[in-house]
Design an enzyme around this catalytic site. Sequence first.
Site, PDB file in Angstrom:
ATOM      1  N   ARG A  46       0.818  -1.193  -0.137  1.00  0.00           N
ATOM      2  CA  ARG A  46       0.018  -0.037   0.066  1.00  0.00           C
ATOM      3  C   ARG A  46       0.824   1.489  -0.012  1.00  0.00           C
ATOM      4  NH1 ARG A  46      -1.803   1.799   4.496  1.00  0.00           N
ATOM      5  NH2 ARG A  46      -2.262  -0.235   5.306  1.00  0.00           N
ATOM      6  N   TYR A  98     -16.369  17.463 -14.950  1.00  0.00           N
ATOM      7  CA  TYR A  98     -17.013  16.092 -14.926  1.00  0.00           C
ATOM      8  C   TYR A  98     -17.941  16.043 -13.735  1.00  0.00           C
ATOM      9  CZ  TYR A  98     -16.914  11.246 -13.865  1.00  0.00           C
ATOM     10  OH  TYR A  98     -17.380   9.921 -13.539  1.00  0.00           O
ATOM     11  N   ASP A 171      -6.987  19.740 -13.521  1.00  0.00           N
ATOM     12  CA  ASP A 171      -7.343  18.419 -14.154  1.00  0.00           C
ATOM     13  C   ASP A 171      -7.144  18.311 -15.794  1.00  0.00           C
ATOM     14  OD1 ASP A 171      -8.991  16.245 -15.329  1.00  0.00           O
ATOM     15  OD2 ASP A 171     -10.333  16.222 -13.931  1.00  0.00           O
ATOM     16  N   LYS A 196      -8.214   7.477 -18.795  1.00  0.00           N
ATOM     17  CA  LYS A 196      -8.668   7.825 -20.244  1.00  0.00           C
ATOM     18  C   LYS A 196      -7.354   7.741 -21.065  1.00  0.00           C
ATOM     19  CE  LYS A 196     -12.374   8.456 -18.412  1.00  0.00           C
ATOM     20  NZ  LYS A 196     -12.383   9.091 -16.974  1.00  0.00           N
TER      21      LYS A 196
END
Length: 380
Positions: A46, A98, A171, A196
């Site tokens: 992690r 978004y 972003d 994406k």
Amino acid sequence: MKQATKFIHAGVEPDPSTGAIMTPIYQTSTFVQEGPAQHKGYEYARSQNPTRTALEKAYAAIENGKFGLAFSSGVAATDAVIKLLQPGDEIIAASDMYGGTYRLFTKIFEKFGLKFHYVDMQDAKNIEPLINSNTKLIWAETPTNPLMNIVDIAAVSAIAKKHSQILVCVDNTFATPYLQNPLDLGADIVMHSATKYLGGHSDIIQGCLMMNDAGLREKLYFIQKSTGAVPGPMDCFLALRGIKTLHVRMQRHCENGEKIANYLKSNTKVGRVYWCGFSDHPGYETAKKQMRGFGGMMSFTLKDDNVETAKKFLSSTKLFALAESLGGVESLVNHPASMTHASIPREERIKNGLTDSLIRLSVGIEDADDLIEDLQQAIG
Ligand code: P1T
């Protein structure tokens, strides 16, 4: 180093144990220590994983940043940025973005005492009246999803720099580092939905953050390991592989995007086309200044501008698959009002120009003539 070379080599070294040219998928949860706290830099996956380390180095390099951090989704990367803040802090965000980001801000973080202001960021001056001593973050997306509005990153960053407490996060999902590098324009953090264009093949969910400031990196790394939204090694491997062809894919996305946008504009049955490469687009001059091309994302309405006609079109394309997401090699079509932006209240959406009949295209890298033929038969 030139961009194409960087995209292929960034972060990747031959594997130290075998010489493997591709970074192996270190599918392990933990790492054996020689003695307590005696280890090779890896303790628990992690916190660190060698496949992720290679990817995070690549992420930093492709955005001309010093540091990169990978997250289990774009939304998880956004979540980490907001967790830098405290109750009472205020955030200025663009009114067009978004839908999932808007949902995270309004439905999750507002109840923890954060205050979000939404403005039309196409004019950076709109930000200034909202700034006060509690303002800690400006959140910008450019081009915006789905209306392709452009935010002047340098202008927004210059306003933020007048107030030492304000960070700017951009972003950069739609533009990708191939077209735009927000850190070079003064932003403090770049965020991507790597799901994406960076991944590029519609086979992973992933996010990332890039930054230059070591203190900021420490805080975000602490959040990453403490809240645990990390990607697995297989997904890191796929993202590393995707980045190697980003420039080649983006070149074709841009070429096809231009052809499709022009085709739509010339079609008498099409209403308005939202694509930032048109010289009459309100953000065109800024886009030309801060981007190296205009990409393959666009939205449009049909002249017969009603939901039923739009839905008929959405069910008629054959090559353009009707699906959420974008940025993969294959073309996708989406209905923002009922899919990606359904979580934004209708009045709010419509006020910002996102109508019920808006159609969004993610133009892939197929042959443009075939794509145009598909749109033609669907428009009828
Ligand atoms: O889906 P995820 O990897 O968590 O990324 C969220 C996200 C953040 N920012 C932008 C600009 C985005 O477009 C997205 C995800 N968007 C879609 C799924 C979509 O179809 O628009």
